[in-house]
Structure formats: C-alpha cells, structure tokens
Design a protein around this motif. Sequence first.
Motif, PDB file in Angstrom:
ATOM      1  N   SER A  61       0.822  -1.218   0.000  1.00 26.95           N
ATOM      2  CA  SER A  61       0.000   0.000   0.000  1.00 26.95           C
ATOM      3  C   SER A  61       0.857   1.270   0.000  1.00 26.95           C
ATOM      4  O   SER A  61       0.406   2.320  -0.459  1.00 26.95           O
ATOM      5  CB  SER A  61      -0.960  -0.004   1.190  1.00 26.95           C
ATOM      6  OG  SER A  61      -0.281  -0.435   2.339  1.00 26.95           O
ATOM      7  N   THR A  62       2.088   1.176   0.492  1.00 27.43           N
ATOM      8  CA  THR A  62       2.906   2.390   0.621  1.00 27.43           C
ATOM      9  C   THR A  62       3.132   3.120  -0.710  1.00 27.43           C
ATOM     10  O   THR A  62       3.002   4.344  -0.754  1.00 27.43           O
ATOM     11  CB  THR A  62       4.251   2.067   1.304  1.00 27.43           C
ATOM     12  OG1 THR A  62       3.978   1.351   2.514  1.00 27.43           O
ATOM     13  CG2 THR A  62       5.037   3.327   1.618  1.00 27.43           C
ATOM     14  N   ASP A  96       8.979  -8.530  -6.669  1.00 26.22           N
ATOM     15  CA  ASP A  96       8.552  -9.855  -6.213  1.00 26.22           C
ATOM     16  C   ASP A  96       7.175 -10.222  -6.750  1.00 26.22           C
ATOM     17  O   ASP A  96       6.477  -9.389  -7.331  1.00 26.22           O
ATOM     18  CB  ASP A  96       8.566  -9.920  -4.674  1.00 26.22           C
ATOM     19  CG  ASP A  96       7.866  -8.723  -4.020  1.00 26.22           C
ATOM     20  OD1 ASP A  96       7.197  -7.951  -4.741  1.00 26.22           O
ATOM     21  OD2 ASP A  96       7.973  -8.572  -2.801  1.00 26.22           O
ATOM     22  N   GLY A 138       9.274  -0.621  -0.265  1.00 26.27           N
ATOM     23  CA  GLY A 138       8.539  -0.416   0.978  1.00 26.27           C
ATOM     24  C   GLY A 138       9.280  -1.239   2.017  1.00 26.27           C
ATOM     25  O   GLY A 138      10.386  -1.732   1.777  1.00 26.27           O
ATOM     26  N   HIS A 144      11.372  -6.728   6.359  1.00 22.80           N
ATOM     27  CA  HIS A 144      11.618  -7.361   5.060  1.00 22.80           C
ATOM     28  C   HIS A 144      11.558  -6.338   3.934  1.00 22.80           C
ATOM     29  O   HIS A 144      10.860  -5.321   4.013  1.00 22.80           O
ATOM     30  CB  HIS A 144      10.698  -8.568   4.812  1.00 22.80           C
ATOM     31  CG  HIS A 144       9.278  -8.260   4.443  1.00 22.80           C
ATOM     32  ND1 HIS A 144       8.208  -8.681   5.198  1.00 22.80           N
ATOM     33  CD2 HIS A 144       8.728  -7.613   3.387  1.00 22.80           C
ATOM     34  CE1 HIS A 144       7.077  -8.308   4.624  1.00 22.80           C
ATOM     35  NE2 HIS A 144       7.365  -7.646   3.519  1.00 22.80           N
ATOM     36  N   GLY A 177      11.199  -6.395  -0.429  1.00 25.70           N
ATOM     37  CA  GLY A 177      10.720  -7.389  -1.383  1.00 25.70           C
ATOM     38  C   GLY A 177      10.038  -8.455  -0.536  1.00 25.70           C
ATOM     39  O   GLY A 177       9.249  -8.144   0.363  1.00 25.70           O
ATOM     40  N   PHE A 178      10.372  -9.730  -0.789  1.00 15.77           N
ATOM     41  CA  PHE A 178       9.932 -10.790   0.129  1.00 15.77           C
ATOM     42  C   PHE A 178      11.147 -11.429   0.787  1.00 15.77           C
ATOM     43  O   PHE A 178      11.162 -12.617   1.078  1.00 15.77           O
ATOM     44  CB  PHE A 178       9.070 -11.818  -0.595  1.00 15.77           C
ATOM     45  CG  PHE A 178       7.592 -11.495  -0.599  1.00 15.77           C
ATOM     46  CD1 PHE A 178       6.934 -11.085   0.556  1.00 15.77           C
ATOM     47  CD2 PHE A 178       6.841 -11.622  -1.761  1.00 15.77           C
ATOM     48  CE1 PHE A 178       5.576 -10.802   0.557  1.00 15.77           C
ATOM     49  CE2 PHE A 178       5.475 -11.343  -1.774  1.00 15.77           C
ATOM     50  CZ  PHE A 178       4.841 -10.929  -0.611  1.00 15.77           C
ATOM     51  N   ASN A 214      -0.519  -9.437   4.972  1.00 12.94           N
ATOM     52  CA  ASN A 214      -1.036  -9.334   3.607  1.00 12.94           C
ATOM     53  C   ASN A 214      -2.393 -10.019   3.432  1.00 12.94           C
ATOM     54  O   ASN A 214      -2.990  -9.936   2.357  1.00 12.94           O
ATOM     55  CB  ASN A 214      -0.014  -9.887   2.605  1.00 12.94           C
ATOM     56  CG  ASN A 214       1.209  -8.966   2.507  1.00 12.94           C
ATOM     57  OD1 ASN A 214       1.152  -7.809   2.930  1.00 12.94           O
ATOM     58  ND2 ASN A 214       2.301  -9.462   1.970  1.00 12.94           N
ATOM     59  N   ARG A 251      -5.099  -9.088   4.433  1.00 11.43           N
ATOM     60  CA  ARG A 251      -6.158  -8.096   4.207  1.00 11.43           C
ATOM     61  C   ARG A 251      -6.491  -7.930   2.723  1.00 11.43           C
ATOM     62  O   ARG A 251      -7.555  -7.446   2.377  1.00 11.43           O
ATOM     63  CB  ARG A 251      -5.768  -6.743   4.810  1.00 11.43           C
ATOM     64  CG  ARG A 251      -4.593  -6.030   4.141  1.00 11.43           C
ATOM     65  CD  ARG A 251      -4.178  -4.807   4.975  1.00 11.43           C
ATOM     66  NE  ARG A 251      -3.276  -3.889   4.270  1.00 11.43           N
ATOM     67  CZ  ARG A 251      -1.962  -4.040   4.202  1.00 11.43           C
ATOM     68  NH1 ARG A 251      -1.379  -5.096   4.779  1.00 11.43           N
ATOM     69  NH2 ARG A 251      -1.215  -3.165   3.550  1.00 11.43           N
ATOM     70  N   LYS A 310       5.482   0.931  11.187  1.00 10.34           N
ATOM     71  CA  LYS A 310       6.792   0.676  10.557  1.00 10.34           C
ATOM     72  C   LYS A 310       7.938   1.222  11.404  1.00 10.34           C
ATOM     73  O   LYS A 310       9.107   1.078  11.042  1.00 10.34           O
ATOM     74  CB  LYS A 310       6.839   1.315   9.157  1.00 10.34           C
ATOM     75  CG  LYS A 310       5.781   0.808   8.184  1.00 10.34           C
ATOM     76  CD  LYS A 310       5.996  -0.643   7.844  1.00 10.34           C
ATOM     77  CE  LYS A 310       4.859  -1.251   7.036  1.00 10.34           C
ATOM     78  NZ  LYS A 310       4.723  -0.732   5.712  1.00 10.34           N
TER      79      LYS A 310
HETATM   80  N1  LIG Z   1       6.313  -7.813  -0.772  1.00  4.45           N
HETATM   81  C1  LIG Z   1       5.692  -6.627  -0.285  1.00  4.45           C
HETATM   82  C2  LIG Z   1       6.777  -5.634   0.096  1.00  4.45           C
HETATM   83  O1  LIG Z   1       7.482  -5.234  -1.073  1.00  4.45           O
HETATM   84  C3  LIG Z   1       6.161  -4.434   0.802  1.00  4.45           C
HETATM   85  O2  LIG Z   1       7.163  -3.496   1.097  1.00  4.45           O
HETATM   86  C4  LIG Z   1       5.486  -4.891   2.060  1.00  4.45           C
HETATM   87  C5  LIG Z   1       4.890  -3.752   2.877  1.00  4.45           C
HETATM   88  O3  LIG Z   1       3.640  -3.403   2.395  1.00  4.45           O
HETATM   89  P1  LIG Z   1       2.804  -2.121   2.813  1.00  4.45           P
HETATM   90  O4  LIG Z   1       3.395  -0.995   2.034  1.00  4.45           O
HETATM   91  O5  LIG Z   1       1.414  -2.446   2.392  1.00  4.45           O
HETATM   92  O6  LIG Z   1       2.963  -1.966   4.268  1.00  4.45           O
HETATM   93  O7  LIG Z   1       4.432  -5.781   1.673  1.00  4.45           O
HETATM   94  C6  LIG Z   1       4.738  -6.907   0.871  1.00  4.45           C
HETATM   95  O8  LIG Z   1       5.183  -7.922   1.704  1.00  4.45           O
END
Ligand SMILES: N[C@@H]1[C@@H](O)[C@H](O)[C@@H](COP(=O)(O)O)O[C@@H]1O
Length: 264
Positions: free
Chosen positions: A38-39, A67, A132, A138, A140-141, A165, A167, A202
């Motif tokens: 979402s970021t 990823d 993000g 983490h 990527g993954f 994730n 959601r 975060k």
């Molecule tokens: N693989 C993605 C990441 O690349 C991302 O940075 C992370 C955070 O997501 P959000 O920005 O929704 O907090 O979510 C997933 O796991």
Amino acid sequence: MQIVILNNSDDVASYGANIFIQQLRRKPSSVLGLATGSTPLALYRLLIGANQVGDVSFAQATSFNLDEYLGLDGQHKQSYRYFMDQQLFDHIDIDKQRTFVPPGDASDPIEACERYERQIAQAGGIDIQLLGIGRNGHIGFNEPSSGLMSRTRVKTLTKATIEDNARFFSADEYQPHLSITMGIGTILDAKKVLLLATGANKAAAIKATVEGALSASCPASALQLHRNAMLVLDEAAASQLDDCDFYKHIEAENQKLQARLAKG
Ligand SMILES: N[C@@H]1[C@@H](O)[C@H](O)[C@@H](COP(=O)(O)O)O[C@@H]1O
C-alpha cells in the motif's frame, strides 16, 4: 543512508514521485525497480497524473518488480502483476513488453529466477529501486534470515507477512505462502535505492534499519552497505529513531547546499 523525515504520508509520496520524475527526465530510458504494497500507491497516483499532463514520459523506460506470489498467474487479482497493471502500467505510456514482474506461474521457478537476473543485467541494471518495508524489516519478500548477498530466488513467507497481507485476500481465497523475490544482493546492485515508510507500525523496522546492526534479522539493514540509499519517512515511521533531530539537520544542510549549487 540519506534519511528524509517529512510531516505526513502525502509529503512522502510527492517527495518520492519527484525523485522518479527527475530520474526519468535525466534519463528517459531509465530502468525502474518497482514495488507493491500500500505504501507506493500514492506515489503511483502522482506519477500517473504527471504522465497524463505530459510532465514525464515512461515511453522509453523499462521496469522490474521486486517480487511476486508463487502460484498466482498475472490474471489473478491478488498477483503483483495484476496490481501493477491496475495501479500504474495501464494508466501511463510505458511499453508493457518492457514491464517485468517475476512469473508467479513459472513451471520451473528456479530457472525463472535465473532468467529474471539475466533480464535485469541485459537491461543494463536497475537505475532506481523503489522499496517499501515490512513490519519485520523485510524488503521485497526477503524475510528475516535472508542472505545479505542473495539473488532472485524462491522464498517462504513468514507467518507475520502472511497475516499482514491477508487483508488483500478474501476469507475463502487461496493465499500463497511462497514467493519469487529479487535477493538482497540484487537490490543492492541498483544504482539508487529509495525506501518509503509511513505510519507508526513501521517505526520499529525503521529503527532497526537505520540504527540497528547490519543483520540478516532485519533485511533492510543491508541498505547500510549501499552507496546511494535514501529513506523517506513520515514522522510516525521515524518516531523510534534516537537521532531524528540530527537527520533533520543533515537534510536541511543538504537542501541549502543544493540551492547554492543550483544558483551556480
Ligand atoms: N512484498 C511486499 C513488500 O514489497 C512491501 O514493502 C510490504 C509492505 O507493504 P505495505 O506498504 O502495504 O505496508 O508488503 C509486501 O510484503
């Protein structure tokens, strides 16, 4: 690491979008490393707006996403390919043939990972990689314990990431536990890295990234090794940093220097 702390998530998105716009103006054929989650959404909306009014063009750009879920094809609504098409690619003038996302439906995922690395190299390497960060640090993954020199490969997701994730998936929908992700070494090879983080959830990960030890326990801490890594944070994501005032001071000095250089 350059640390930029801004008032809120809107400011983070416009600061990040501006960096991408400047990059594309300087080098229209830039190779962009892109992220999901979402970021980056607000940043993508700003890039779409800028493209639609002719402020920036993606016509010569190439992109590589970080990823993808293993087991989902690009038509699946939760796949990162689908996300990127919906949130960015379908609204800008990029040539879709030059938008790469790891293939979640590859029959031979190991070969697909090696091919992805070759494709990045053939494109000339990534000019700017957007990131993000997960709550556990983490990128990527690349979950905690990921090798700091790792390359694109299949990774198992942690329970925390699966929960975070969840959601995006409906209750009865299959949620993959495996992914294909660029490695930390792949990310560190990008010429510039731009990590965005917003929100108090975060803050602990950002604290570990910036002020913690370089450690596979916080994959994003590997950015401490990068020569050109920038973290753009809102106040909430920066709220656990001990040296916030110092980072703000450095950034203010940077801005003054840039202004002086621009005047000539
Ligand atoms: N693989 C993605 C990441 O690349 C991302 O940075 C992370 C955070 O997501 P959000 O920005 O929704 O907090 O979510 C997933 O796991």
